[in-house]
Design an enzyme around this catalytic site. Structure first.
Site, mmCIF file in Angstrom:
data_model
loop_
_atom_site.group_PDB
_atom_site.id
_atom_site.type_symbol
_atom_site.label_atom_id
_atom_site.label_comp_id
_atom_site.label_asym_id
_atom_site.label_seq_id
_atom_site.Cartn_x
_atom_site.Cartn_y
_atom_site.Cartn_z
ATOM 1 N N THR A 176 22.699 -40.536 2.386
ATOM 2 C CA THR A 176 22.877 -39.295 1.641
ATOM 3 C C THR A 176 22.320 -38.129 2.450
ATOM 4 O O THR A 176 21.229 -38.218 3.019
ATOM 5 C CB THR A 176 22.171 -39.348 0.276
ATOM 6 N N PHE A 178 20.902 -34.360 2.427
ATOM 7 C CA PHE A 178 20.232 -33.403 1.553
ATOM 8 C C PHE A 178 20.083 -32.066 2.273
ATOM 9 O O PHE A 178 20.008 -32.010 3.500
ATOM 10 C CB PHE A 178 18.832 -33.904 1.173
#
Length: 284
Positions: A176, A178
């Site tokens: 992921t 960010f």
């Protein structure tokens, strides 16, 4: 560093969430500020309850995070860094529990399919929870002895649970991305490799997007992301979100942005920030 001088980072989720892990990786000395929603994260900074915001924008398995691209331009904040978190799933339980004891687990709905193979091999059933780190907190407070939680190992450490198995995800590349955001933009060149993120709306003329993108190709600027989204409930008012490699002061980037501006009604730079060292290792 005193508590008064420590930055506070707001993130969505409970302590131990993957967003919290991103905060620890990016600013290990910062004070985490958990929030229930993405809007709550931004509100915490606007109202002075936090200094920075950590928001997930995309995942290598599931694509972009819903609503984030809409929230970023409206947030009034700017990207100052990016962080990549490899989604490693740990099975945790209360101390004294063994893997053979576990018959059932809880985790966020998105996390459960990512450990399907492990759960099937061990005959473990599952049910979704609103939040994996929150489920870990609930388990630590009490629960059936045969129950476990799937979450980040950070959650186990925070809530006093024991990791029975780690790295049980089916895919070994799930990551992921960010974005760390602050109220003020910082355009200084803080690294050899910089990224620039911006949003724009093309003019209503034939081939406007094609012509707007031409400047990046002719100037050799690598665009790593381009996504569209509608605004204001209109099918004609389409905005675009883009990430490019480089700094606005680099001559090729400057020329490309000048050409883009000619074909747009709106162009706003959301952030100029160092490329994370892990970016090169993320499958594209």
């Amino acid at each position: 560093m005193t508590a008064a001088s420590q930055p506070r980072i707001a993130f969505q989720g409970a302590l131990g969430a993957y967003s919290h892990e991103a905060c620890l990786n990016a600013r290990p000395d910062a004070i985490p500020v958990p929030c229930t929603t993405f809007e709550g994260v931004l509100r915490a900074v606007r109202e002075g309850d936090a200094d920075l915001a950590m928001l997930p924008v995309e995942n290598t398995t599931y694509g972009r995070v819903a609503d984030i691209h809409r929230l970023l331009p409206e947030s009034g904040m700017h990207i100052i860094a990016e962080a990549f978190v490899r989604v490693r799933i740990a099975l945790m339980a209360r101390p004294g529990t063994t893997l053979d004891d576990i018959r059932h687990v809880r985790a966020h709905l998105v996390l459960l399919p990512q450990a399907r193979r492990f759960l099937m091999e061990h005959g473990i059933t599952s049910e979704p929870a609103a939040d994996s780190a929150g489920a870990a907190e609930e388990l630590a407070a009490g629960g059936p002895p045969h129950e476990g939680v799937l979450a980040s190992s950070v959650a186990a450490k925070i809530h006093g649970l024991e990791v029975l198995a780690d790295g049980i995800e089916d895919l070994d590349h799930n990551t992921t991305r960010f974005l760390l955001m602050a109220p003020d933009i910082d355009t200084t060149r803080r690294s050899e490799k910089m990224m620039t993120t911006f949003v724009f709306e093309v003019r209503n003329i034939p081939a406007a997007l094609y012509k707007a993108m031409g400047g990046f190709a002719t100037n050799g600027v690598n665009m790593t992301k381009l996504e569209s989204y509608m605004v204001g409930g209109s099918f004609t008012a389409t905005q675009f979100y883009a990430d490019i490699e480089g700094h606005p002061e680099d001559p090729p980037v400057r020329r490309a942005l000048e050409e883009l501006e000619y074909f747009t009604n709106m162009l706003e730079i959301l952030g100029v920030y160092p490329a994370d060292p892990d970016r090169a290792g993320i499958p594209g």
